[in-house]
Write an enzyme that holds these catalytic residues in place. Structure first.
Site, PDB file in Angstrom:
ATOM      1  CD  GLU A 519      -2.703  -1.413  -0.062  1.00  0.00           C
ATOM      2  OE1 GLU A 519      -2.874  -0.474  -0.852  1.00  0.00           O
ATOM      3  OE2 GLU A 519      -3.086  -2.576  -0.289  1.00  0.00           O
ATOM      4  CG  ASP A 587       2.108  -7.566  -5.661  1.00  0.00           C
ATOM      5  OD1 ASP A 587       1.562  -7.175  -4.612  1.00  0.00           O
ATOM      6  OD2 ASP A 587       1.526  -8.254  -6.524  1.00  0.00           O
TER       7      ASP A 587
END
Ligand SMILES: [Zn+2]
Length: 683
Positions: A519, A587
């Protein structure tokens, strides 16, 4: 709004759960899910050859997709677990007797949804007032008025209207006009010419025909109506901007005076539409895709009024399919669940009703959920991990060789400004004006949807409410918002397998630590980097650093474009590296910075191997195992078109291939599949 939110998993916004009552299978609650599962590992695979298979091979073998699901993975296990917790809350709330107001409301909503007998008895009668209004339309102008009325009740049709923070002044919320009105999940379904798309359109025609026949039309009439609907939606699709183009905020950035928009697309009757919209007054607004309004303006003219009325009827019936008798629910499932997603059975009704309550009164149900499951301790430990991962990101930025000091200083400012929201909102939403009746499921849906539409529109021309959450507390997901520069972790994800109280740091950092890192990295992916610390669209990069970023990002886009999403008798579909670029960047970055944070934490305490694995290896296995997943070919095919996230296999193998720490932890050598020759490293 949705496109400026980057989340950890696919954020399913579909209002309908694809559904009918079936035998209520096992009602036994699932057990807590292990964070680190030795039995999931396939030791016959070399981790340097296929790390996903190594981490998840046995899990995949032993966990086939349940018949009522189109995919099954570790996060589905947690979602399912949460469903049982929520069911316990709702069963209590719906029981006879006195309840506090919030409990009464969610209990009545759930009870109305579960009351199939009443739903069956009422038939399509709940839709009669709307269908009569549509039947009475005599002019195109009245047609637009009706679109406005329906949109205010939560029925999507023709276009969309809502709010967003001003891209250049995120403290202020403005009105936003956007493309919309499609039934299928993406414009591509209407436009692409491959055999599968052609087949899908044929199946869609049959589905619409069946639904309209159920609503009382003669089969041959319904068949003609279905064609008219597909024709209208194809026009809307052709005028729509594709998902990948929409990722660039520049393409959605068109501030206009109200008078300009009215002139741009006079047939939309926007002066009247805005006056009737329930929104506070505004004189300028953003139009995400002006070309859509220009193109559809013509179609409003050329398409017959009867066809438009048919389209509005369809949008109404489709939106309410879940709240109608079993025949509608079953047909809706046959198309959306079975054909489009490969699901074998519909979910039992209680699961659909729990999810409907969460979607429509989620902040009330969430309040009860948080009271039951998430204490101050949960917030505190998450906060601690967020701080550690933020410090790691700071360290990581400092080490970058491709970024100048000037841009690094700006990046630190942005990183320091990120607001962390953990568990649940500070202030609970007040649903006291939503009337919920125990014998009126369809009406409850309308009233809850109308409340939400109005709540969103009320934000227009006001200071931005940065405290408002877009996910409910039980949600197993997390998100970053560019215009708010905040990261949000609902209570639903802050438990095993993402966080286990009894687990070692290596495992927790490999799981929830990577989610946090993911995030944070969104603030610096291809989309997020274009916004500054205050959430404004502003370029804070030197030209050379911007170019260096783009070069690195295109390496990631090319890498993921080579991965196969699905290969079946309908052909092979590869991932769209540009659509998934932001998520893949997050990621890769998340994995890297969570690893740094873990290394810092364990540096002061000598850590011995556990279960035969070093902490470094446990970190990567924990990450790999978050993504253990089985998925139907149909669902994989659909997600390749609409989901900005890569499938589990590539979220794992795509990221570890680029990771020097991974290669070190597992002793992988150059030339092995998990060691990418020209590794893609952005952050
Ligand atoms: Zn994400």
């Amino acid at each position: 709004m949705q496109l400026r939110t980057s989340c950890y998993f696919l954020f399913v916004l579909l209002l309908s759960c694809f559904c009918a009552a079936q035998t209520e299978s096992s009602t036994e609650a699932p057990k807590e899910i292990p964070s680190f599962d030795l039995s999931a590992i396939d030791k016959t695979t070399d981790p340097c050859v296929d790390f996903y298979q190594y981490s998840c091979g046995n899990w995949m073998k032993n966990n086939p997709i349940p018949p009522d699901k189109s995919s099954w993975g570790r996060f589905n296990e947690l979602r399912e677990y949460n469903l049982y917790v929520l069911r316990g809350i709702l069963d209590q709330a719906q029981a006879p007797g006195q309840h506090p107001a919030i409990e009464q409301k969610v209990g009545d909503y759930y009870a109305a949804c579960m009351d199939e007998t009443t739903v069956e008895k009422r038939g399509t009668q709940p839709l009669t007032p709307t269908l009569n209004q549509i039947a009475a339309i005599k002019t195109k102008q009245e047609m637009i008025t009706q679109v406005g009325v329906m949109q205010r009740d939560g029925v999507t049709a023709l276009f969309s209207f809502g709010q967003m923070p001003d891209l250049r002044d995120s403290l202020q919320t403005i009105a936003n006009l956007d493309q919309g009105g499609l039934t299928l999940p993406d414009r591509d379904y209407y436009i692409n010419d491959d055999a599968k798309s052609v087949e899908t359109r044929q199946k869609y025609l049959e589905h619409v025909q069946k639904m309209l026949a159920l609503a009382g039309d003669k089969p041959e009439v319904a068949a003609a109506e279905a064609k008219a609907i597909l024709n209208i939606e194809t026009g809307l699709a052709k005028a729509s901007m594709d998902r990948t183009a929409r990722r660039d905020p520049k393409n959605r950035d068109h501030m206009m005076e109200v008078s300009q928009v009215v002139t741009l697309a006079p047939n939309f009757e926007l002066t009247q539409y805005f006056a009737d919209s329930g929104a506070p007054k505004f004189t300028s607004l953003n139009v995400s895709n002006p070309d859509f309004f220009k193109a559809v303006n013509e179609e409003i003219n050329t398409i017959s009024l009867e066809d438009w009325k048919t389209y509005l009827r369809w949008r109404t019936i489709d939106t309410y399919a879940q709240a109608l008798p079993k025949a509608f629910v079953d047909e809706d499932f046959e198309f959306n669940g079975a054909y489009m997603s490969g699901q074998k059975e519909i979910e039992p009704r209680w699961k659909r009703c729990v999810q409907s309550t969460d979607r429509n009164l989620g902040m009330a149900l969430g309040q009860l959920y948080v009271d039951k499951t998430f204490g101050a301790e949960g917030k505190e430990r998450t906060q601690k991990m967020v701080k550690a991962v933020e410090a790691a990101m700071h360290e990581d930025i400092g080490q970058l060789t491709w970024m100048s000091d000037a841009t690094k200083q700006q990046a630190y400012v942005k990183l320091n400004a990120i607001v962390n929201n953990i568990g649940y909102p500070d202030k609970w939403r007040d649903y006291s004006t939503v009337i919920v009746k125990r014998d009126d499921y369809a009406g409850n849906l309308t009233r809850a949807s109308a409340f939400e539409v109005q709540r969103q529109r009320n934000k227009i021309s006001k200071p931005t409410d940065k405290k408002d959450w877009t996910m409910t507390p039980p949600t197993v997901n997390a998100y970053y918002r560019s215009t708010m520069n905040d990261i949000n972790f609902p209570a639903g994800i802050l438990q095993p397998p993402f966080y286990g109280k009894s687990m070692d740091e290596a495992v927790n950092y490999g799981a929830i630590g990577v989610v946090i890192g993911h995030e944070l990295t969104h603030g610096f992916d291809d989309q997020g980097r274009k916004f500054d610390a205050d959430g404004n669209l502003r370029d804070w990069w030197t030209a050379a650093d911007g170019k260096a970023f783009e070069e690195r990002a295109s390496c990631t886009a090319d890498e993921y474009s080579s991965f196969v999403a699905v290969k079946d008798d309908k052909g092979e579909v590869k991932l769209n590296g540009k659509l998934t670029l932001g998520e893949n960047t997050a990621d890769n970055g998340g994995l890297k910075i969570a690893y740094i944070a873990m290394t810092n934490i364990i540096a002061s305490t000598p850590v011995k191997p556990i279960d035969g694995y070093t902490p470094q290896q446990r970190f990567f296995i924990a990450y790999g195992q978050i993504w253990c997943q089985n998925i139907t070919d149909q669902q994989a095919r659909k997600l390749a078109i609409i989901d900005p996230h890569s499938p589990g296999r590539w979220r794992v193998n795509g990221a570890v291939q680029n990771s020097a720490a991974f290669q070190q932890a597992w002793g992988c050598k150059a030339g092995q599949p998990m060691v990418r020759e020209n590794a893609c490293r952005v952050w």
